[in-house]
Motif scaffolding. Structure first.
Motif, PDB file in Angstrom:
ATOM      1  N   GLU A   1      15.159  -5.628   4.236  1.00  0.00           N
ATOM      2  CA  GLU A   1      15.344  -6.586   5.335  1.00  0.00           C
ATOM      3  C   GLU A   1      14.024  -6.988   5.982  1.00  0.00           C
ATOM      4  O   GLU A   1      13.862  -8.123   6.405  1.00  0.00           O
ATOM      5  CB  GLU A   1      16.286  -6.002   6.395  1.00  0.00           C
ATOM      6  N   THR A   2      13.089  -6.040   6.079  1.00  0.00           N
ATOM      7  CA  THR A   2      11.807  -6.325   6.727  1.00  0.00           C
ATOM      8  C   THR A   2      10.685  -6.549   5.715  1.00  0.00           C
ATOM      9  O   THR A   2       9.693  -7.193   6.037  1.00  0.00           O
ATOM     10  CB  THR A   2      11.386  -5.171   7.649  1.00  0.00           C
ATOM     11  N   GLY A   3      10.830  -5.972   4.535  1.00  0.00           N
ATOM     12  CA  GLY A   3       9.765  -6.028   3.545  1.00  0.00           C
ATOM     13  C   GLY A   3       8.719  -4.953   3.747  1.00  0.00           C
ATOM     14  O   GLY A   3       7.805  -4.809   2.940  1.00  0.00           O
ATOM     15  N   LEU A   4       8.847  -4.175   4.832  1.00  0.00           N
ATOM     16  CA  LEU A   4       7.891  -3.100   5.074  1.00  0.00           C
ATOM     17  C   LEU A   4       8.118  -1.969   4.079  1.00  0.00           C
ATOM     18  O   LEU A   4       9.253  -1.684   3.699  1.00  0.00           O
ATOM     19  CB  LEU A   4       8.025  -2.590   6.514  1.00  0.00           C
ATOM     20  N   ILE A   5       7.028  -1.333   3.658  1.00  0.00           N
ATOM     21  CA  ILE A   5       7.081  -0.315   2.610  1.00  0.00           C
ATOM     22  C   ILE A   5       6.572   1.007   3.154  1.00  0.00           C
ATOM     23  O   ILE A   5       5.557   1.060   3.847  1.00  0.00           O
ATOM     24  CB  ILE A   5       6.229  -0.748   1.398  1.00  0.00           C
ATOM     25  N   LYS A   6       7.286   2.079   2.816  1.00  0.00           N
ATOM     26  CA  LYS A   6       6.894   3.412   3.258  1.00  0.00           C
ATOM     27  C   LYS A   6       5.445   3.699   2.880  1.00  0.00           C
ATOM     28  O   LYS A   6       4.977   3.323   1.804  1.00  0.00           O
ATOM     29  CB  LYS A   6       7.769   4.486   2.611  1.00  0.00           C
ATOM     30  N   ASP A   7       4.778   4.416   3.772  1.00  0.00           N
ATOM     31  CA  ASP A   7       3.419   4.843   3.488  1.00  0.00           C
ATOM     32  C   ASP A   7       3.413   5.964   2.460  1.00  0.00           C
ATOM     33  O   ASP A   7       2.485   6.087   1.681  1.00  0.00           O
ATOM     34  CB  ASP A   7       2.748   5.308   4.784  1.00  0.00           C
ATOM     35  N   ARG A   8       4.469   6.746   2.447  1.00  0.00           N
ATOM     36  CA  ARG A   8       4.648   7.814   1.450  1.00  0.00           C
ATOM     37  C   ARG A   8       6.131   8.137   1.373  1.00  0.00           C
ATOM     38  O   ARG A   8       6.900   7.770   2.246  1.00  0.00           O
ATOM     39  CB  ARG A   8       3.829   9.048   1.794  1.00  0.00           C
ATOM     40  N   ALA A   9       6.522   8.850   0.323  1.00  0.00           N
ATOM     41  CA  ALA A   9       7.924   9.201   0.141  1.00  0.00           C
ATOM     42  C   ALA A   9       8.037  10.525  -0.589  1.00  0.00           C
ATOM     43  O   ALA A   9       7.122  10.933  -1.302  1.00  0.00           O
ATOM     44  CB  ALA A   9       8.643   8.105  -0.645  1.00  0.00           C
ATOM     45  N   ASN A  10       9.177  11.162  -0.431  1.00  0.00           N
ATOM     46  CA  ASN A  10       9.467  12.400  -1.142  1.00  0.00           C
ATOM     47  C   ASN A  10       9.719  12.056  -2.609  1.00  0.00           C
ATOM     48  O   ASN A  10      10.570  11.229  -2.913  1.00  0.00           O
ATOM     49  CB  ASN A  10      10.696  13.067  -0.522  1.00  0.00           C
TER      50      ASN A  10
END
Length: 142
Positions: free
Chosen positions: A62-71
């Motif tokens: 919805e925002t296009g923002l992407i996690k800085d890191r993920a599990n």
């Protein structure tokens, strides 16, 4: 070949752990590939694809923002996005569309949504966007 090697160097630090599994909203797990038996080109293709998948699946659609890191080994509740991830992600989307990993319409819509979010809703200060923000709202984390 130089372009391919450069691409790998830029993304390797971000996605090498993701070769085992990708934790995401759409993909819950992936079998660990046996990279010891892969040819160099097969390995490079895998790394490139996994780099794209991180930026595609770890984004808020919805925002296009992407996690800085993920599990890497299961779902997580991490909600911090970064402008750096978004920048790399927009590039990865263009590459994925060119290679046929996603349809043109999917790439176009995600990029357009992301840019509109930055223009209309992303928190900024004196014309500069904050680096770390909440993935769902774009509100700066201080």
């Amino acid at each position: 070949m130089f372009k391919r090697a450069f691409f790998l160097l830029v993304f390797a630090a971000l996605i090498m752990p993701s070769l085992a599994q990708t934790a995401s909203r759409e993909m819950k797990s992936i079998a660990r590939p046996d990279i010891t038996r892969m040819k160099d080109d097969e390995f490079l293709d895998l790394v490139e694809r996994k780099a794209f998948e991180f930026f595609w699946y770890e984004a808020n659609p919805e925002t296009g923002l992407i996690k800085d890191r993920a599990n890497n080994f299961g779902p997580d509740e991490y909600k911090i996005a970064s402008t750096a991830s978004v920048g790399f992600g927009l590039t990865a989307i263009c590459i994925a569309e060119k290679r046929g990993w996603i349809k043109h319409e999917e790439a176009y819509n995600r990029v357009l949504k992301t840019l509109k979010f930055y223009k209309e809703k992303m928190q900024s200060e004196s014309g500069f966007f904050y680096h770390f923000v909440h993935i769902d709202t774009g509100v700066a984390l201080r």
